[in-house]
Design a protein around this motif. Sequence first.
Motif, short mmCIF file in Angstrom:
data_model
loop_
_atom_site.label_atom_id
_atom_site.label_comp_id
_atom_site.label_asym_id
_atom_site.label_seq_id
_atom_site.Cartn_x
_atom_site.Cartn_y
_atom_site.Cartn_z
N ASN A 251 16.12 3.90 -9.71
CA ASN A 251 14.88 4.63 -9.97
C ASN A 251 13.95 3.74 -10.80
N PRO A 252 12.74 3.42 -10.30
CA PRO A 252 11.86 2.49 -11.02
C PRO A 252 11.43 2.98 -12.39
N ASP A 253 11.25 4.29 -12.56
CA ASP A 253 10.84 4.82 -13.86
C ASP A 253 11.93 4.61 -14.90
N TYR A 284 8.41 -5.93 -10.43
CA TYR A 284 9.07 -5.41 -9.23
C TYR A 284 9.22 -3.89 -9.29
N SER A 285 9.48 -3.36 -10.49
CA SER A 285 9.59 -1.91 -10.61
C SER A 285 8.26 -1.23 -10.30
N TYR A 286 7.16 -1.83 -10.77
CA TYR A 286 5.84 -1.26 -10.46
C TYR A 286 5.53 -1.38 -8.98
N LEU A 287 6.00 -2.46 -8.35
CA LEU A 287 5.82 -2.59 -6.90
C LEU A 287 6.56 -1.47 -6.18
N ASP A 288 7.77 -1.15 -6.66
CA ASP A 288 8.52 -0.04 -6.07
C ASP A 288 7.76 1.28 -6.19
N LYS A 289 6.96 1.41 -7.26
CA LYS A 289 6.16 2.62 -7.46
C LYS A 289 4.79 2.55 -6.76
N ASP A 291 2.42 0.70 -7.62
CA ASP A 291 1.39 0.48 -8.63
C ASP A 291 1.13 -1.02 -8.71
N ILE A 292 0.35 -1.54 -7.78
CA ILE A 292 0.15 -2.98 -7.66
C ILE A 292 -0.63 -3.53 -8.85
N GLN A 293 -1.57 -2.76 -9.36
CA GLN A 293 -2.38 -3.22 -10.49
C GLN A 293 -1.53 -3.50 -11.72
N MET A 294 -0.62 -2.58 -12.04
CA MET A 294 0.25 -2.78 -13.20
C MET A 294 1.22 -3.93 -12.96
N ALA A 295 1.71 -4.06 -11.73
CA ALA A 295 2.61 -5.17 -11.41
C ALA A 295 1.93 -6.51 -11.65
N GLU A 296 0.65 -6.59 -11.22
CA GLU A 296 -0.11 -7.83 -11.40
C GLU A 296 -0.39 -8.09 -12.88
N ALA A 324 3.53 -13.94 -6.00
CA ALA A 324 3.28 -14.06 -4.55
C ALA A 324 3.64 -12.75 -3.84
N ASP A 325 4.77 -12.14 -4.24
CA ASP A 325 5.15 -10.85 -3.65
C ASP A 325 4.13 -9.77 -3.96
N VAL A 326 3.56 -9.81 -5.18
CA VAL A 326 2.52 -8.84 -5.54
C VAL A 326 1.29 -9.04 -4.66
N CYS A 327 0.92 -10.31 -4.44
CA CYS A 327 -0.24 -10.61 -3.60
C CYS A 327 -0.01 -10.15 -2.15
N VAL A 328 1.22 -10.28 -1.67
CA VAL A 328 1.52 -9.80 -0.32
C VAL A 328 1.32 -8.29 -0.25
N ALA A 329 1.79 -7.60 -1.31
CA ALA A 329 1.61 -6.14 -1.34
C ALA A 329 0.13 -5.76 -1.36
N LYS A 330 -0.71 -6.62 -1.98
CA LYS A 330 -2.16 -6.36 -2.01
C LYS A 330 -2.82 -6.72 -0.68
N GLY A 331 -2.13 -7.51 0.12
CA GLY A 331 -2.73 -7.99 1.37
C GLY A 331 -3.49 -9.28 1.19
N ASP A 332 -3.39 -9.91 0.01
CA ASP A 332 -4.09 -11.16 -0.27
C ASP A 332 -3.16 -12.33 0.05
N TYR A 333 -3.06 -12.67 1.33
CA TYR A 333 -2.09 -13.68 1.76
C TYR A 333 -2.48 -15.08 1.32
#
Length: 636
Positions: A251-253, A284-289, A291-296, A324-333
């Motif tokens: 559980n990410p939380d 990575y936990s924020y990515l699971d949620k 929440d890309i902004q907090m992950a970045e 890089a994984d965060v950027c992929v989640a944002k679509g910024d390849y």
Amino acid sequence: MKPLRLIIGIILFICLTGFYPAIPAFAVVPEVNKEISLPRDSLNHLDSLVYNNRVSNNPLAIQYAKKALTIARLMNSDEALVIAYKSIGIAYLLDQKDSSYFYFNMALKLAEKGHFLNWKIHILYNLAILHKASYNYEAAITLLDSLIRLAETVRNYQVISNAYNTLGNVNIDIHKYAEARRMYDSALSIASKHSLYKQMGVAISNLARFQENTRKSISLQKEALNYLEKEKGTEEEIANIFINMGNRYKNPDSALFYYKSALNLALKANLPILLFGACNNMAYSYLDKKDIQMAESCLKDKAIPDAIKLQDNDWLSSLYDTYADVCVAKGDYKKALEMQKKSLKSRIADNQQKASEQVRLLAAQLDLKNKELIIQNEEKKLIIQQNRLERVEFWLTISVLLVIASIFVIFGLRQLNRVKLHKAQNESARRLIEMEESEKGRTARELHDLTGQLVLGISGTIENIDFPEQEIKDQIRDKINDLGSSIRRISHRMNRAMIEHFTFSELINGMVNDVKKLSGMSVQLEIPEVFPDLPNELVLHFYRITQELLTNASKYARDSVIKIRIITENDKLALYYSDDGPGFFPDEKRKSSMGLMNIFERVKLINGKAFVKSAPGKGTSWEIFFPIVKKYVVNN
């Protein structure tokens, strides 16, 4: 002259303390006995400051150590020099291991000369840490065993418990997990008996790693926290436990709660390495949620700038890879590809830095060993010259006995050579397999990194191409991402460290599914859902053997039907393999095929048995049996 030097040392120390507000200056003491104890007290105080700042503020720790050395030289005392050399060795232990090794050896010589047993114990412990850092595990184990025996004579149970915990870490590095667990259990037993809360917490935390059940592991980690919180200066150990607990939660939380706890503690105690680990996992936990902004934010606002400031290329590589994984989640390849390039560049820089440090440390160890050999050779020459006549008389006396005993010696040597040859063959096979595992791990990392860059590059290119239908574009991009994910999973299973995180059934099923998917072969797998608790070494060799069988099938029997049946019977793990491929002559093939040699060597290393039946045009079948040795269980 000695009292004069003492007074000069006190005056110098009083003058120097003005530059270090953290060290209190001394007042005028009229009594002679207090005047004599002042330098020793200040030396111990500086030694304590070095230890407390060695991680959080290493440059300051080095300054304190140099100051201690100045005072010790003025004191003209061997014991004072031992303390100072030990302090400067600890200060240099983090980033200048060759200098650290030099000073610890100087301290050891003086400690042995003056019979300062307590200091010798601490010096041996730090030398063992240095040998572990240079991958000289045999020397590290020897030193730790020696200091345990010495510490027992003076009843220094704190050092004994620390040594057993370190022996556990060494055995983890050389993959002797049952022995490692036994060492941690010994550390816990001694610490519990003498109420050493810090050592109890460290030992329990180490034992928690062997618990596959998440609930039991977290329960042990919480127990470790209770003990560590009773002692001062355990922030590093507590933060490590928080990160380990976060890693256990799906559980990410829940995971974020412990990662944030570790982050707050790392900030408070100025522990940058733990800060990087906490931020990386939080991302990575924020990515699971989603929440890309907090992950970045976790990466770019704190972790990456601090890692750049400290020039920590090891963590920079990991942080850039996560970004890089965060950027992929944002679509910024495009940015993701840039981060992957930075990650690879940082990894190369870190490897070069560590290699250089390793070479310097090994050179220092070799130089010291050469000097010791020179001294030993000179001493031997002197002994030979002094005792030449006595030796001639001695050999004349026993010459008759030697002739009689020669027959027995020759027979004994023959037997010994046979044993040595057998042992050397096994050791050679083990080293070759270890080298193969290391190479597979390196290949897996490169495959992981290159695949990520390639997939990102292709995805970015496709993103910039206009397709007549968006659905076709999405399907192509999804297929490429699926391919990248498949290759990454394969790279994970190539890496020995990643294999140990999967269950036995997951490993075999995953490998068979990947083979079927990538090669199109027909593989029929029969495997039970539940297995007994298997040792990591057995799982690794079983996995590699199965992998080798499927690799050979893909080369020579791709169009055949492959059947694999895995069962447990009478404390044995059995593998039955068959295909209706072209077949071969086993006796001839075994001498020339590295694959077959690899299978038989791995089976031999874990005391198993392997039988192969094949002939041209009649397919191939294997029967391989492995004895199941139960894992070592700690009584809680």
